[in-house]
Structure formats: C-alpha cells, structure tokens
Design a protein around this motif. Structure first.
Motif, PDB file in Angstrom:
ATOM      1  N   ARG A 155     -17.642   0.711  -2.538  1.00 38.08           N
ATOM      2  CA  ARG A 155     -16.179   0.784  -2.395  1.00 38.08           C
ATOM      3  C   ARG A 155     -15.471   0.163  -3.590  1.00 38.08           C
ATOM      4  NH1 ARG A 155     -17.663   0.082   2.940  1.00 38.08           N
ATOM      5  NH2 ARG A 155     -17.607  -2.176   2.737  1.00 38.08           N
ATOM      6  N   ASP A 167     -12.886   2.118  -5.694  1.00 39.14           N
ATOM      7  CA  ASP A 167     -11.502   1.651  -5.671  1.00 39.14           C
ATOM      8  C   ASP A 167     -10.998   1.272  -7.051  1.00 39.14           C
ATOM      9  OD1 ASP A 167     -11.423   2.093  -3.005  1.00 39.14           O
ATOM     10  OD2 ASP A 167     -11.729   0.013  -2.406  1.00 39.14           O
ATOM     11  N   ALA A 190      -9.823   4.353  -8.381  1.00 42.44           N
ATOM     12  CA  ALA A 190      -8.710   4.851  -7.574  1.00 42.44           C
ATOM     13  C   ALA A 190      -7.413   4.078  -7.835  1.00 42.44           C
ATOM     14  CB  ALA A 190      -9.068   4.787  -6.088  1.00 42.44           C
ATOM     15  N   SER A 233      -7.867   9.151  -5.202  1.00 41.43           N
ATOM     16  CA  SER A 233      -9.223   9.124  -4.659  1.00 41.43           C
ATOM     17  C   SER A 233     -10.004  10.370  -5.084  1.00 41.43           C
ATOM     18  CB  SER A 233      -9.215   8.967  -3.135  1.00 41.43           C
ATOM     19  OG  SER A 233      -8.688  10.104  -2.515  1.00 41.43           O
ATOM     20  N   LYS A 250      -6.650  16.915   1.501  1.00 41.93           N
ATOM     21  CA  LYS A 250      -7.564  16.065   0.750  1.00 41.93           C
ATOM     22  C   LYS A 250      -8.985  16.641   0.784  1.00 41.93           C
ATOM     23  CE  LYS A 250      -9.559  11.412   0.711  1.00 41.93           C
ATOM     24  NZ  LYS A 250      -9.648  10.123   1.410  1.00 41.93           N
ATOM     25  N   ALA A 254     -15.026   7.259   0.191  1.00 41.00           N
ATOM     26  CA  ALA A 254     -13.829   8.099   0.241  1.00 41.00           C
ATOM     27  C   ALA A 254     -13.235   8.162   1.647  1.00 41.00           C
ATOM     28  CB  ALA A 254     -14.151   9.507  -0.255  1.00 41.00           C
TER      29      ALA A 254
END
Lengths: 82, 169
Positions: free
Chosen positions: A53, A57, A60, B3, B43, B112
C-alpha cells in the motif's frame, strides 16, 4: 472506491450478492490463517500489506500530470451526459 | 485517476512507461465511451483497459525479444527508475520479480481496493484464480523479503532472486 460506487456496483449484480460480500470477509480471515499454516508469520504478512500500500500510495499521492487532467475532465463530462 | 496511475506504475515498474500507458488508456476510453455502460464502475472499466493495453504490449514485446523467461522483468527491477523511499525500493524489486498475473492480482486486491470479484472481472478470470494468484504472490514476496530481512544484506536478496529465477541468464 467510494461508498456510492460500491453500492452502484452491488446494484448491477444479480440477487444473492449480499452473500458474496459476507463470504469475502470470511475468506479474508481464513486466508490469513491459511498463510500462517504455510509458515508465513502475521508480521511478515502485515509487512507485505503495508509495503504494498505504501508503494502504491506514494505514486497515487503525486500530483496528476497536467496532460491527463484535461483529458480526464472531458471523459467524465461525456460519461455523465450519456 | 491517481490510483489508475499508481496501478500502471506498480504493474510495469517504470514511471515513464506507466504514464504512456495511462495516456493510451484515457484515449481508448474516450474513443470507446459508447461501450461503457452507465451506472457501472468507471474505475474498474479504466483499470481493465489499462491492464489489457499493458498485457497486449507485453506479449508483443515478448515475441520481439524472446523474453519468455522473464529477463525483461529482471532488467526492469534493477533499473533505478523509482525515486521513492529507499525502504520501498527492496519491496519494489521483489514485486517486479513476480509473474505479471500474480503481481496484477496482488495490486488490485491488496492496494487498489478492489474485491476479489471485481479483480476477477478486471482480469477476466475466475474469482478462485485471483485468490490463488494473490496467495502465490504473497508467498513468493514473503520468501524474497524474509531472506532480505534475515540477512540485512542487500546482496543476499539479489542472490535469492537470481537463484529463484530462470537459469541461463
């Protein structure tokens, strides 16, 4: 994914989908136990999950390159008009 | 959107290529808006286009350079493309060692935020297949990172990766 998208997602699925959601949660718990039986510690599993993650992230959180923003706005606008 | 880009970077391990992938995905989505069903998950739809684009390019490239043994992935992982934290670098190298399908499944479910069912839709395979890919991906990563942690020495991880990979490189 936000709650609205989730509920939309559920709405399009055939009846009985509520069962899937419940079983998916149970699945996750048993999955952890299964990996533990295979010799992977909870620490290591948690470590992998966090790294995964964090890695995701980090990208992201970066600002979206300008060249995509305009394209995306047009895409969303047209998606709503359909 | 952010994302989608993170998915692209995680998938191919190369930001420049990832951004090209995202751009191509947005153009394709734009040109095929009529195939997007209203009320469905935008998405997931974009993720599907992106991974299909990635895998079809990958197959093409693989034929061109006879890369069926995964040397392409190994090459990617050793390039210092990622400018992130050092502690994530080892993880990313390990992630790049996974087979494409396992890496994809792990990212979709583990990072995700998709359910197994949604990930199966995106990857066009059975839910059980996704679960098994995620399982194998975690085990393989566990092996790679465990070796690294136990030694505290980066060369050990590299050696482990090399010996786990195909011979004859």
């Amino acid at each position: 994914m936000n709650e609205k998208e989730k509920s939309e997602r559920r709405d399009e699925k055939p009846a009985g989908n509520e069962m899937d959601i419940t079983s998916a949660e149970t699945e996750s718990a048993s999955h952890t136990e299964e990996l533990e039986r295979q010799g992977m510690s909870r620490d290591l599993q948690g470590h992998i999950g966090r790294q995964l993650r964090a890695s995701f992230d980090e990208v992201a959180r970066e600002p979206i390159p300008d060249r995509f923003l305009q394209l995306l706005q047009e895409l969303e606008k047209n998606g709503q008009n359909k | 959107m952010s994302s989608l880009r993170a998915f692209a970077v995680s998938l191919c391990g190369d930001k420049e290529r990832a951004d090209d992938l995202v751009q191509e995905t947005l153009y394709k989505a734009w040109n095929h808006l009529d195939s997007f069903r209203e009320g469905t998950n935008l998405k997931a739809w974009l993720f599907t286009i992106l991974r299909n684009t990635y895998f079809s390019e990958r197959r093409k490239r693989r034929r061109e350079v006879e890369d069926a043994d995964g040397s392409y992935a190994a090459k990617l992982s050793t390039r210092p493309e990622q400018d992130g934290h050092m502690d994530l670098q080892d993880f990313r190298e390990a992630l790049a060692q996974l087979p494409d399908d396992q890496r994809e499944a792990l990212i979709l479910v583990g990072a995700a935020g998709f359910s197994y069912e949604e990930a199966a839709d995106i990857s066009d395979c059975a839910v059980g297949t996704i679960k098994s890919r995620v399982n194998r991906a975690r085990n393989r990563l566990g092996d790679l990172l465990d070796t690294k942690d136990a030694s505290g020495d980066d060369s050990t991880l590299r050696a482990a990766i090399a010996s786990a990979g195909p011979s004859g490189r």
